[in-house]
Motif scaffolding. Structure first.
Motif, PDB file in Angstrom:
ATOM      1  N   TRP A 582      -7.066 -35.233 -31.723  1.00  0.00           N
ATOM      2  CA  TRP A 582      -8.043 -34.372 -32.403  1.00  0.00           C
ATOM      3  C   TRP A 582      -8.203 -33.057 -31.646  1.00  0.00           C
ATOM      4  CZ3 TRP A 582     -12.877 -36.775 -35.074  1.00  0.00           C
ATOM      5  CH2 TRP A 582     -12.455 -37.737 -35.997  1.00  0.00           C
ATOM      6  N   VAL A 583      -8.354 -33.150 -30.328  1.00  0.00           N
ATOM      7  CA  VAL A 583      -8.546 -31.942 -29.515  1.00  0.00           C
ATOM      8  C   VAL A 583      -7.299 -31.062 -29.573  1.00  0.00           C
ATOM      9  CG1 VAL A 583      -8.943 -31.101 -27.175  1.00  0.00           C
ATOM     10  CG2 VAL A 583     -10.198 -33.091 -28.004  1.00  0.00           C
ATOM     11  N   ALA A 584      -6.134 -31.680 -29.446  1.00  0.00           N
ATOM     12  CA  ALA A 584      -4.885 -30.911 -29.406  1.00  0.00           C
ATOM     13  C   ALA A 584      -4.567 -30.229 -30.729  1.00  0.00           C
ATOM     14  CB  ALA A 584      -3.729 -31.831 -29.006  1.00  0.00           C
ATOM     15  N   SER A 585      -5.141 -30.718 -31.828  1.00  0.00           N
ATOM     16  CA  SER A 585      -4.814 -30.153 -33.141  1.00  0.00           C
ATOM     17  C   SER A 585      -5.478 -28.804 -33.388  1.00  0.00           C
ATOM     18  CB  SER A 585      -5.235 -31.133 -34.242  1.00  0.00           C
ATOM     19  OG  SER A 585      -6.646 -31.291 -34.264  1.00  0.00           O
ATOM     20  N   VAL A 586      -6.385 -28.397 -32.521  1.00  0.00           N
ATOM     21  CA  VAL A 586      -7.104 -27.125 -32.700  1.00  0.00           C
ATOM     22  C   VAL A 586      -6.666 -26.167 -31.593  1.00  0.00           C
ATOM     23  CG1 VAL A 586      -9.349 -26.030 -32.966  1.00  0.00           C
ATOM     24  CG2 VAL A 586      -9.052 -28.422 -33.624  1.00  0.00           C
ATOM     25  N   PRO A 587      -5.849 -25.157 -31.899  1.00  0.00           N
ATOM     26  CA  PRO A 587      -5.364 -24.240 -30.864  1.00  0.00           C
ATOM     27  C   PRO A 587      -6.520 -23.477 -30.218  1.00  0.00           C
ATOM     28  CG  PRO A 587      -4.167 -23.956 -32.944  1.00  0.00           C
ATOM     29  CD  PRO A 587      -5.349 -24.809 -33.243  1.00  0.00           C
ATOM     30  N   PRO A 604      -4.090 -44.538 -16.970  1.00  0.00           N
ATOM     31  CA  PRO A 604      -2.791 -43.853 -16.943  1.00  0.00           C
ATOM     32  C   PRO A 604      -2.268 -43.480 -18.329  1.00  0.00           C
ATOM     33  CG  PRO A 604      -2.573 -46.170 -16.313  1.00  0.00           C
ATOM     34  CD  PRO A 604      -4.022 -45.867 -16.335  1.00  0.00           C
ATOM     35  N   GLU A 605      -2.493 -44.359 -19.336  1.00  0.00           N
ATOM     36  CA  GLU A 605      -1.983 -44.029 -20.668  1.00  0.00           C
ATOM     37  C   GLU A 605      -2.687 -42.810 -21.254  1.00  0.00           C
ATOM     38  OE1 GLU A 605      -4.430 -47.895 -21.316  1.00  0.00           O
ATOM     39  OE2 GLU A 605      -3.200 -46.976 -19.752  1.00  0.00           O
ATOM     40  N   VAL A 606      -3.965 -42.596 -20.868  1.00  0.00           N
ATOM     41  CA  VAL A 606      -4.685 -41.397 -21.326  1.00  0.00           C
ATOM     42  C   VAL A 606      -4.091 -40.159 -20.674  1.00  0.00           C
ATOM     43  CG1 VAL A 606      -6.929 -40.231 -21.376  1.00  0.00           C
ATOM     44  CG2 VAL A 606      -6.801 -42.693 -21.764  1.00  0.00           C
ATOM     45  N   ARG A 607      -3.791 -40.240 -19.387  1.00  0.00           N
ATOM     46  CA  ARG A 607      -3.201 -39.083 -18.691  1.00  0.00           C
ATOM     47  C   ARG A 607      -1.836 -38.738 -19.287  1.00  0.00           C
ATOM     48  NH1 ARG A 607      -4.966 -42.156 -14.122  1.00  0.00           N
ATOM     49  NH2 ARG A 607      -2.807 -42.622 -13.514  1.00  0.00           N
ATOM     50  N   ILE A 608      -1.036 -39.767 -19.533  1.00  0.00           N
ATOM     51  CA  ILE A 608       0.299 -39.534 -20.101  1.00  0.00           C
ATOM     52  C   ILE A 608       0.191 -38.909 -21.485  1.00  0.00           C
ATOM     53  CG2 ILE A 608       2.370 -40.699 -20.963  1.00  0.00           C
ATOM     54  CD1 ILE A 608       2.014 -42.735 -18.695  1.00  0.00           C
ATOM     55  N   GLU A 609      -0.711 -39.426 -22.294  1.00  0.00           N
ATOM     56  CA  GLU A 609      -0.865 -38.891 -23.652  1.00  0.00           C
ATOM     57  C   GLU A 609      -1.392 -37.459 -23.621  1.00  0.00           C
ATOM     58  OE1 GLU A 609      -0.786 -38.675 -27.779  1.00  0.00           O
ATOM     59  OE2 GLU A 609       0.180 -40.052 -26.366  1.00  0.00           O
ATOM     60  N   ALA A 610      -2.255 -37.137 -22.655  1.00  0.00           N
ATOM     61  CA  ALA A 610      -2.781 -35.770 -22.547  1.00  0.00           C
ATOM     62  C   ALA A 610      -1.650 -34.783 -22.299  1.00  0.00           C
ATOM     63  CB  ALA A 610      -3.817 -35.699 -21.429  1.00  0.00           C
ATOM     64  N   ILE A 611      -0.746 -35.122 -21.373  1.00  0.00           N
ATOM     65  CA  ILE A 611       0.386 -34.221 -21.102  1.00  0.00           C
ATOM     66  C   ILE A 611       1.321 -34.174 -22.299  1.00  0.00           C
ATOM     67  CG2 ILE A 611       2.361 -33.815 -19.590  1.00  0.00           C
ATOM     68  CD1 ILE A 611       0.831 -35.201 -17.383  1.00  0.00           C
ATOM     69  N   SER A 612       1.513 -35.316 -22.952  1.00  0.00           N
ATOM     70  CA  SER A 612       2.367 -35.350 -24.140  1.00  0.00           C
ATOM     71  C   SER A 612       1.829 -34.416 -25.217  1.00  0.00           C
ATOM     72  CB  SER A 612       2.455 -36.783 -24.661  1.00  0.00           C
ATOM     73  OG  SER A 612       3.208 -36.844 -25.845  1.00  0.00           O
ATOM     74  N   GLN A 613       0.498 -34.411 -25.421  1.00  0.00           N
ATOM     75  CA  GLN A 613      -0.109 -33.509 -26.405  1.00  0.00           C
ATOM     76  C   GLN A 613       0.041 -32.048 -25.981  1.00  0.00           C
ATOM     77  OE1 GLN A 613      -1.245 -34.200 -29.343  1.00  0.00           O
ATOM     78  NE2 GLN A 613      -1.278 -36.434 -29.242  1.00  0.00           N
ATOM     79  N   VAL A 614      -0.104 -31.787 -24.702  1.00  0.00           N
ATOM     80  CA  VAL A 614       0.095 -30.420 -24.190  1.00  0.00           C
ATOM     81  C   VAL A 614       1.510 -29.948 -24.495  1.00  0.00           C
ATOM     82  CG1 VAL A 614       0.316 -29.067 -22.068  1.00  0.00           C
ATOM     83  CG2 VAL A 614      -1.672 -30.546 -22.406  1.00  0.00           C
ATOM     84  N   ARG A 615       2.484 -30.820 -24.265  1.00  0.00           N
ATOM     85  CA  ARG A 615       3.886 -30.454 -24.509  1.00  0.00           C
ATOM     86  C   ARG A 615       4.161 -30.288 -26.001  1.00  0.00           C
ATOM     87  NH1 ARG A 615       5.954 -34.585 -22.377  1.00  0.00           N
ATOM     88  NH2 ARG A 615       6.555 -35.756 -24.234  1.00  0.00           N
ATOM     89  N   GLU A 616       3.700 -31.229 -26.809  1.00  0.00           N
ATOM     90  CA  GLU A 616       3.986 -31.184 -28.235  1.00  0.00           C
ATOM     91  C   GLU A 616       3.347 -29.984 -28.926  1.00  0.00           C
ATOM     92  OE1 GLU A 616       2.916 -34.872 -30.023  1.00  0.00           O
ATOM     93  OE2 GLU A 616       4.213 -36.065 -28.713  1.00  0.00           O
ATOM     94  N   HIS A 617       2.202 -29.519 -28.411  1.00  0.00           N
ATOM     95  CA  HIS A 617       1.521 -28.371 -29.022  1.00  0.00           C
ATOM     96  C   HIS A 617       1.808 -27.071 -28.272  1.00  0.00           C
ATOM     97  CE1 HIS A 617      -0.643 -31.733 -30.884  1.00  0.00           C
ATOM     98  NE2 HIS A 617      -0.947 -30.892 -31.843  1.00  0.00           N
ATOM     99  N   ASP A 618       2.821 -27.112 -27.400  1.00  0.00           N
ATOM    100  CA  ASP A 618       3.347 -25.901 -26.755  1.00  0.00           C
ATOM    101  C   ASP A 618       2.252 -25.086 -26.068  1.00  0.00           C
ATOM    102  OD1 ASP A 618       5.505 -24.379 -26.006  1.00  0.00           O
ATOM    103  OD2 ASP A 618       5.404 -23.050 -27.744  1.00  0.00           O
ATOM    104  N   MET A 619       1.449 -25.758 -25.243  1.00  0.00           N
ATOM    105  CA  MET A 619       0.365 -25.068 -24.543  1.00  0.00           C
ATOM    106  C   MET A 619       0.877 -24.496 -23.225  1.00  0.00           C
ATOM    107  SD  MET A 619      -2.769 -27.725 -25.306  1.00  0.00           S
ATOM    108  CE  MET A 619      -3.261 -28.131 -26.976  1.00  0.00           C
ATOM    109  N   ARG A 620       1.692 -23.455 -23.310  1.00  0.00           N
ATOM    110  CA  ARG A 620       2.370 -22.890 -22.128  1.00  0.00           C
ATOM    111  C   ARG A 620       1.398 -22.250 -21.141  1.00  0.00           C
ATOM    112  NH1 ARG A 620       8.214 -21.532 -23.498  1.00  0.00           N
ATOM    113  NH2 ARG A 620       8.574 -22.634 -25.452  1.00  0.00           N
TER     114      ARG A 620
END
Length: 721
Positions: A582-587, A604-620
């Motif tokens: 939900w958070v990652a869907s709003v730039p 750990p699964e929350v941390r991994i998913e957080a980085i995955s969302q950062v990568r998938e939404h191109d938060m450079r």
């Protein structure tokens, strides 16, 4: 359990590698081999097992939740709900499973879905089942689907039922009056649909005191049809008349008699006794089940002749019946008229109130509607059905022509309640007729009646919210005809059935039913979406949130962002995991900062998913922060960060990647790297993803002399042009 956790972790790793490395690479084949060995070990314990997505939870054989559930993301991406693995599994089949999951749904080979692709490739010992959703407005398709949801349910009277009744009565303590009324109606509706034999078994048990104190005995008998009520009392009399002297002397019979007397005594002390014929009362008294027939119930706080009072009202102008001093007494008057069987006087009183529906003053018409609603609530339908039809017909006729919003709102709410009462009392045809009228008004386009569209929709939503227990009972009936009634009502409610589906989605129990409710909610409009969001906040228990979150699609919406940020503070890790998308869907900066904070999450699964969302939404913009975190992060987090850095090819990351690969740099030398082999291998691959760079090339050449053959091979691959 530990074995399956390990197997799924290896499977996820193999899928990730298959997406990154070329087909045939050893770095793909090794985790496939390891996954095959792990799954084979699980099959030695059981010849067959299933992994399923149950409302956002990963379940083993539908009974045990699996943690961590990172493989769940792969299932969702391919709309896969169930994986079944059986004995005979081969390494080739595991490889095909990994290859299939590594593809995307857009891949031409996946046109028919991953399950079909595996079947075409000869996979026999891994079966996938996909989730298929049906739009809520697909007419008969929905009807056919809903029919399959409700299997037959045995309602034989058991100790479990008594326990459930006791629990329901205990839950009434401390509730507001409206909630108590609603819950009582649900309990009575459940009991009313039971057989007379079951009802006899019920009253022969040691019922809790609350059953009598809260008037359930009267409400139960009043809710029965006249025919069923007679059968119920006939059954009791027949049982008592068939007792032999030996039976009467037994302790069990005496206990049953005491309980029946208690039930009947609580009944005849109320107006509900008028529902028992005088002949039946005499029979009950003959078998000493009651002491004597009641004398009547006209006594009240004031002494007056109810018939004379009604005649006095009828002699006054029409509007007199709407005055406040008459309204406060109206309920008692109607109950007294019903108790003494004064139906002619009651009919005249109702006609007098109905005449006020033609009053030129909207406020008087609204007051008349309220009066009729009160009268309707006090009349027992099985004995005065014709009078109820008069009231309902009058309200429906006024609804068709009423242009004043004040009056129409009262009519619509009254009609919704009438439909609810009719449904409770097994008069479903009447309920459907009323709902059809409101549904038509909800969609009408005539400019004169535009204001009442929203009011009709509001009334239907009220009905949907209040009828959850009754509708569920209809839909779970063993009778197809009864099920059809429930399905027909859902069709009429359309999007106004949102409250019904929302409650179904929130309730534990039937997983398939809950998933269909979630699917229906996702298809509905913004109003229903707003209603769902109102039920999603930090104060909601995690199990309910995990059932509701899939009902709202993540999208670029400030409300979604704020809800998501709030849920990131929820104590349950599974909720925080769901909230990340939900958070990652709003730039924007606020979302990026929220995701960055989750890199310190204890799960750990929350941390991994957080980085995955950062990568998938191109938060450079988070590159410097990720680079700073990289050296001290855990291996699984380092792996995810390295994947993001390789994708973005950020120059600022090169020295830190080199330090992980070769070890921290001193003045004239480097101290050997302490990073795990898998991370150093990933670092070598990352350096190879960058454009040609002299320093990167020099670092990779140093690794060619590394003691770890895996790291050497990846350095060689990265140096190839």
């Amino acid at each position: 359990m530990a074995a399956i956790d390990h197997a799924l972790s290896l499977l996820r790793g193999a899928i990730l590698n298959a997406r990154i490395y070329p087909a045939g690479s050893q770095i793909i084949q090794q985790p496939i081999d390891a996954t095959y060995e792990a799954l084979s070990a699980c099959l030695k314990e059981t010849p067959r097992f299933t992994i399923s997505d149950f409302q956002g939870k990963l379940m083993l054989n539908d009974t045990t939740e699996i943690h961590p559930n990172t493989i769940l993301q792969e299932l969702i991406q391919h709309d896969v709900q169930i994986i079944t693995v059986s004995s005979g599994l081969t390494k080739v089949e595991v490889g095909l499973l990994v290859t299939g999951f590594a593809k995307t749904k857009k891949d031409p080979e996946m046109a028919e879905g991953l399950p079909a692709w595996l079947t075409k490739n000869g996979v026999q010992h891994i079966a996938l089942a996909q989730a298929h959703y049906v739009a809520v407005r697909e007419g008969e398709k929905v009807a056919n689907q809903v029919k399959t949801l409700f299997g037959a349910e045995n309602y034989e009277m058991t100790a479990a039922l008594i326990s459930r009744l006791e629990q329901s009565l205990r839950e009434l303590d401390g509730l507001p009056q409206e909630a108590i009324r609603k819950r009582k109606a649900e309990i009575i509706a459940d009991l009313t649909h039971r057989s007379v034999q079951e009802l006899q078994a019920l009253v022969e048990t040691d019922l809790p005191e609350a059953f009598f104190q809260t008037g359930f005995s009267q409400s139960l008998v009043q809710s029965l049809s006249l025919e069923k009520s007679e059968q119920f009392f006939d059954l009791i009399v027949s049982w008592a008349g068939g007792l032999t002297p030996q039976d009467q002397a037994s302790e069990l019979t005496q206990i049953k008699m005491q309980r029946l007397r208690r039930f009947l005594k609580s009944l005849i002390e109320t107006p509900g006794a008028r529902l028992i014929s005088s002949g039946m009362l005499e029979k009950l008294a003959q078998f000493r089940l009651v002491e004597s027939a009641p004398a009547g119930f006209l006594e009240g706080t004031e002494s007056f002749s109810v018939i004379a009072y009604v005649e006095h009202l009828l002699a006054l102008p029409l509007r007199a019946v709407l005055k406040e001093n008459v309204q406060v007494r109206l309920a008692q008057v109607v109950q007294s008229l019903c108790a003494i069987g004064a139906d002619p006087a009651l009919r005249k009183l109702v006609d007098h109130i109905v005449a006020n529906l033609s009053d030129e003053d909207p406020s008087n018409r609204a007051a008349a509607v309220k009066s009729l609603e009160l009268v309707e609530s006090k009349i027992h339908s099985s004995q005065r059905k014709a009078l109820l039809e008069v009231i309902l017909k009058a309200l429906c006729a006024l609804a068709e022509v009423e242009g004043a919003s004040l009056v129409y709102e009262e009519i619509a709410r009254s009609l919704a309640r009438s439909a609810l009462i009719a449904l409770t009392e097994n008069r479903s045809n009447e309920a459907v007729e009323v709902l059809q009228l409101l549904a038509r008004h909800r969609t009408e386009g005539h400019p004169q009646f535009q204001a009442r569209r929203a009011l009709a929709s509001k009334a239907l939503s009220y009905f949907a919210a209040e009828s959850i227990g009754i509708l569920s009972h209809l839909l779970q009936s063993t009778s197809w005809e009864t099920k059809e009634e429930g399905i027909r009502i859902l069709h009429l409610l359309d999007e106004d059935a949102g409250p019904f589906y929302l409650e179904l989605a929130k309730r534990p129990g039937n997983a398939l039913l809950s998933q269909v409710a979630v699917s229906a909610l996702r298809q509905m409009g913004p109003a229903v979406r707003g209603m769902i969001l109102d039920h999603i906040h930090l104060g909601v228990p995690a199990p309910v949130l995990l059932r509701l979150l899939p009902a709202v699609e993540a999208q670029n919406d400030p409300v979604i962002l704020q809800k998501g940020l709030d849920l990131l503070r929820h104590p349950d890790g599974h909720v925080r995991l769901k909230a990340l998308s939900w958070v990652a869907s709003v730039p924007g900066l606020e979302a990026e900062e929220g995701l960055l904070r989750m890199l310190d999450d204890p799960e750990p699964e929350v941390r991994i998913e957080a980085i995955s969302q950062v990568r998938e939404h191109d938060m450079r913009r988070l590159t410097p922060a990720l680079v700073a975190i990289l050296p001290g992060a855990s291996p699984e987090i380092q792996d995810q960060i390295l994947l993001a850095l390789a994708l973005w090819k950020a120059a600022v990351a090169l020295p830190v990647v080199a330090d992980l690969l070769l070890g921290p740099k001193k003045i004239f030398f480097r101290k050997g790297s302490t990073a795990p082999s898998s991370i150093r291998t990933r670092c070598a691959w990352v350096l190879g993803q960058y454009p040609p760079d002299p320093m990167a090339k020099a670092w990779l050449k140093q690794v060619l002399r590394d003691k770890d053959p895996q790291v050497q091979r990846h350095a060689q691959a990265a140096l190839r042009p």
